[in-house]
Design a protein around this motif. Structure first.
Motif, PDB file in Angstrom:
ATOM      1  N   VAL A   1      -6.294  -5.679   6.295  1.00  0.00           N
ATOM      2  CA  VAL A   1      -5.707  -4.814   7.318  1.00  0.00           C
ATOM      3  C   VAL A   1      -4.195  -5.000   7.358  1.00  0.00           C
ATOM      4  CG1 VAL A   1      -5.593  -4.347   9.787  1.00  0.00           C
ATOM      5  CG2 VAL A   1      -7.793  -4.736   8.714  1.00  0.00           C
ATOM      6  N   ALA A   2      -3.747  -6.253   7.282  1.00  0.00           N
ATOM      7  CA  ALA A   2      -2.312  -6.529   7.311  1.00  0.00           C
ATOM      8  C   ALA A   2      -1.605  -5.908   6.108  1.00  0.00           C
ATOM      9  CB  ALA A   2      -2.073  -8.039   7.345  1.00  0.00           C
ATOM     10  N   VAL A   3      -2.225  -5.985   4.939  1.00  0.00           N
ATOM     11  CA  VAL A   3      -1.613  -5.409   3.735  1.00  0.00           C
ATOM     12  C   VAL A   3      -1.511  -3.895   3.863  1.00  0.00           C
ATOM     13  CG1 VAL A   3      -1.917  -5.039   1.257  1.00  0.00           C
ATOM     14  CG2 VAL A   3      -2.320  -7.298   2.238  1.00  0.00           C
ATOM     15  N   LEU A   4      -2.580  -3.247   4.304  1.00  0.00           N
ATOM     16  CA  LEU A   4      -2.545  -1.798   4.479  1.00  0.00           C
ATOM     17  C   LEU A   4      -1.517  -1.394   5.531  1.00  0.00           C
ATOM     18  CD1 LEU A   4      -6.373  -0.974   4.368  1.00  0.00           C
ATOM     19  CD2 LEU A   4      -4.683  -0.545   2.586  1.00  0.00           C
ATOM     20  N   SER A   5      -1.429  -2.164   6.599  1.00  0.00           N
ATOM     21  CA  SER A   5      -0.437  -1.867   7.641  1.00  0.00           C
ATOM     22  C   SER A   5       0.973  -2.011   7.096  1.00  0.00           C
ATOM     23  CB  SER A   5      -0.635  -2.806   8.837  1.00  0.00           C
ATOM     24  OG  SER A   5      -1.910  -2.626   9.418  1.00  0.00           O
ATOM     25  N   PHE A   6       1.195  -3.019   6.259  1.00  0.00           N
ATOM     26  CA  PHE A   6       2.513  -3.211   5.657  1.00  0.00           C
ATOM     27  C   PHE A   6       2.886  -2.008   4.795  1.00  0.00           C
ATOM     28  CE2 PHE A   6       5.224  -4.513   2.149  1.00  0.00           C
ATOM     29  CZ  PHE A   6       6.254  -5.171   2.801  1.00  0.00           C
ATOM     30  N   VAL A   7       1.939  -1.520   4.001  1.00  0.00           N
ATOM     31  CA  VAL A   7       2.215  -0.373   3.129  1.00  0.00           C
ATOM     32  C   VAL A   7       2.564   0.858   3.957  1.00  0.00           C
ATOM     33  CG1 VAL A   7       1.224   1.201   1.425  1.00  0.00           C
ATOM     34  CG2 VAL A   7       0.795  -1.253   1.245  1.00  0.00           C
ATOM     35  N   PHE A   8       1.791   1.125   5.007  1.00  0.00           N
ATOM     36  CA  PHE A   8       2.056   2.293   5.845  1.00  0.00           C
ATOM     37  C   PHE A   8       3.405   2.164   6.557  1.00  0.00           C
ATOM     38  CE2 PHE A   8      -2.769   2.835   6.184  1.00  0.00           C
ATOM     39  CZ  PHE A   8      -2.775   3.745   5.152  1.00  0.00           C
ATOM     40  N   SER A   9       3.709   0.980   7.059  1.00  0.00           N
ATOM     41  CA  SER A   9       4.976   0.775   7.752  1.00  0.00           C
ATOM     42  C   SER A   9       6.146   0.842   6.774  1.00  0.00           C
ATOM     43  CB  SER A   9       4.960  -0.576   8.473  1.00  0.00           C
ATOM     44  OG  SER A   9       6.156  -0.800   9.173  1.00  0.00           O
ATOM     45  N   TRP A  10       5.987   0.294   5.594  1.00  0.00           N
ATOM     46  CA  TRP A  10       7.050   0.282   4.587  1.00  0.00           C
ATOM     47  C   TRP A  10       7.411   1.708   4.170  1.00  0.00           C
ATOM     48  CZ3 TRP A  10      10.085  -3.549   2.736  1.00  0.00           C
ATOM     49  CH2 TRP A  10      10.789  -3.316   1.554  1.00  0.00           C
ATOM     50  N   ASN A  11       6.422   2.595   4.102  1.00  0.00           N
ATOM     51  CA  ASN A  11       6.647   3.959   3.617  1.00  0.00           C
ATOM     52  C   ASN A  11       6.927   4.967   4.734  1.00  0.00           C
ATOM     53  OD1 ASN A  11       6.189   3.201   0.920  1.00  0.00           O
ATOM     54  ND2 ASN A  11       3.979   3.461   1.162  1.00  0.00           N
ATOM     55  N   GLU A  12       6.885   4.549   5.987  1.00  0.00           N
ATOM     56  CA  GLU A  12       7.041   5.492   7.107  1.00  0.00           C
ATOM     57  C   GLU A  12       8.441   6.110   7.102  1.00  0.00           C
ATOM     58  OE1 GLU A  12       7.641   7.492  10.552  1.00  0.00           O
ATOM     59  OE2 GLU A  12       8.754   5.635  10.199  1.00  0.00           O
ATOM     60  N   PHE A  13       8.499   7.423   7.374  1.00  0.00           N
ATOM     61  CA  PHE A  13       9.769   8.142   7.270  1.00  0.00           C
ATOM     62  C   PHE A  13      10.171   8.869   8.557  1.00  0.00           C
ATOM     63  CE2 PHE A  13      12.195  11.999   6.185  1.00  0.00           C
ATOM     64  CZ  PHE A  13      13.289  11.413   5.551  1.00  0.00           C
ATOM     65  N   ILE A  14       9.229   9.521   9.226  1.00  0.00           N
ATOM     66  CA  ILE A  14       9.562  10.389  10.364  1.00  0.00           C
ATOM     67  C   ILE A  14      10.214   9.605  11.497  1.00  0.00           C
ATOM     68  CG2 ILE A  14       8.636  11.900  12.151  1.00  0.00           C
ATOM     69  CD1 ILE A  14       8.722  13.187   9.458  1.00  0.00           C
ATOM     70  N   PHE A  15       9.617   8.483  11.902  1.00  0.00           N
ATOM     71  CA  PHE A  15      10.192   7.683  12.982  1.00  0.00           C
ATOM     72  C   PHE A  15      11.551   7.111  12.574  1.00  0.00           C
ATOM     73  CE2 PHE A  15       5.687   6.866  14.631  1.00  0.00           C
ATOM     74  CZ  PHE A  15       5.797   7.883  15.552  1.00  0.00           C
ATOM     75  N   SER A  16      11.667   6.686  11.308  1.00  0.00           N
ATOM     76  CA  SER A  16      12.944   6.153  10.843  1.00  0.00           C
ATOM     77  C   SER A  16      14.028   7.220  10.872  1.00  0.00           C
ATOM     78  CB  SER A  16      12.792   5.606   9.422  1.00  0.00           C
ATOM     79  OG  SER A  16      11.837   4.569   9.381  1.00  0.00           O
ATOM     80  N   LEU A  17      13.667   8.452  10.539  1.00  0.00           N
ATOM     81  CA  LEU A  17      14.630   9.541  10.528  1.00  0.00           C
ATOM     82  C   LEU A  17      15.102   9.891  11.933  1.00  0.00           C
ATOM     83  CD1 LEU A  17      16.085  11.862   8.984  1.00  0.00           C
ATOM     84  CD2 LEU A  17      14.002  13.223   9.314  1.00  0.00           C
ATOM     85  N   THR A  18      14.213   9.803  12.908  1.00  0.00           N
ATOM     86  CA  THR A  18      14.506  10.275  14.258  1.00  0.00           C
ATOM     87  C   THR A  18      15.035   9.178  15.176  1.00  0.00           C
ATOM     88  OG1 THR A  18      12.675  11.841  13.985  1.00  0.00           O
ATOM     89  CG2 THR A  18      13.577  11.588  16.198  1.00  0.00           C
TER      90      THR A  18
END
Length: 279
Positions: free
Chosen positions: A202-219
């Motif tokens: 779960v932690a690894v999958l969460s890391f991947v999703f957080s690492w690739n997240e774009f919309i929140f970072s953009l806004t």
């Protein structure tokens, strides 16, 4: 075995492996293309037709790594991803344990509500979240973006941890309770160690999703904080041209942490993803 059966078996395996090979080529070709673009000189990156034979160079990597902004964005991504994972596990794992072990009114409704947050596109909540973060002075901060990433991963952590905790035999916990362990001790000393492979996945999958997240970072970020997806999307595209070599090199460097992480924990990840499949 008759020759006809052998022939049919050979044909079946031939088509199976052919499909797998074509799927592998289709899946891996984008990575091959990005890598080759990252080791081409600027002239070769825009040549038409594309060049598959060329003189490789590491100048694009040197150019990207020499930029302080890239290093800062890399560090920002690591800080946001790790802090968001810790916060999500801190909230989601106990929540999943409660859903797996306790019976109370509205449990399934609450679980479905958490799951429904995963259905909702990030763009729907980003404007209200921006207004709240402005009021709390969390815009353009590591803490604010980490909190926003909880929305990305919380449903995943709650539901998967619920499955992993539910796969731990209740008899073990009951025996520990009879021996005098409190609920907290049962959770920390028995259930969590047994469910550790699943929680690691779960932690690894969460890391991947957080690492690739774009919309929140953009806004939610602008100057003080800028994660790698946002940096790559905005730093190599000019008014008249795109620096394809540097863009590809930055992309290859950006996927390295996830690749290294998956290689380090692949055995535990497979074990965690299959945890509870056979009981």
């Amino acid at each position: 075995m008759s020759s006809t059966k052998l022939k049919n078996k050979f044909v079946r395996f031939f088509f199976i492996y052919l499909i797998l090979i074509l799927f592998a080529i289709f899946t891996l070709f984008p990575f091959y293309w990005i890598f080759t673009q990252s080791i081409k000189n600027p002239k070769d990156t825009i040549s038409y037709p594309p060049k598959f034979t060329f003189q490789p160079t590491i100048s694009n990597y040197q150019k990207v790594l020499s930029k302080p902004d890239f290093i800062e964005s890399f560090v920002d991504s690591i800080e946001v991803s790790i802090s968001s994972i810790l916060l999500t596990l801190l909230i989601g794992a106990p929540f999943g344990y409660c859903l797996a072990r306790f019976v109370y009114r509205g449990k399934e409704d609450m679980a479905f509500f958490v799951l429904s947050t995963r259905f909702m596109p990030a763009v729907v909540v980003v404007v209200p979240l921006l207004r709240v973060f402005k009021f709390l002075n969390l815009v353009d901060t590591i803490a604010g973006l980490s909190i926003a990433h909880i929305l990305v991963n919380l449903a995943l952590v709650v539901w998967l941890s619920r499955v992993f905790f539910d796969s731990v035999p209740r008899e073990i916990e009951e025996a520990a309770t009879i021996d005098g362990c409190s609920t907290l001790k049962v959770l920390t000393r028995i259930t969590l160690p047994l469910a550790a492979p699943g929680l690691l996945s779960v932690a690894v999958l969460s890391f991947v999703f957080s690492w690739n997240e774009f919309i929140f970072s953009l806004t939610l970020t602008s100057i003080q904080v800028r994660t790698l997806p946002l940096y790559i999307a905005t730093s190599f595209v000019g008014s008249y041209a795109v620096d394809w070599g540097s863009l590809s090199a930055a992309g290859m460097l950006a996927i390295l942490p996830t690749v290294i992480l998956l290689l380090l924990v692949q055995k535990h990840l497979v074990k965690g993803l299959t945890f509870g499949a056979l009981r």
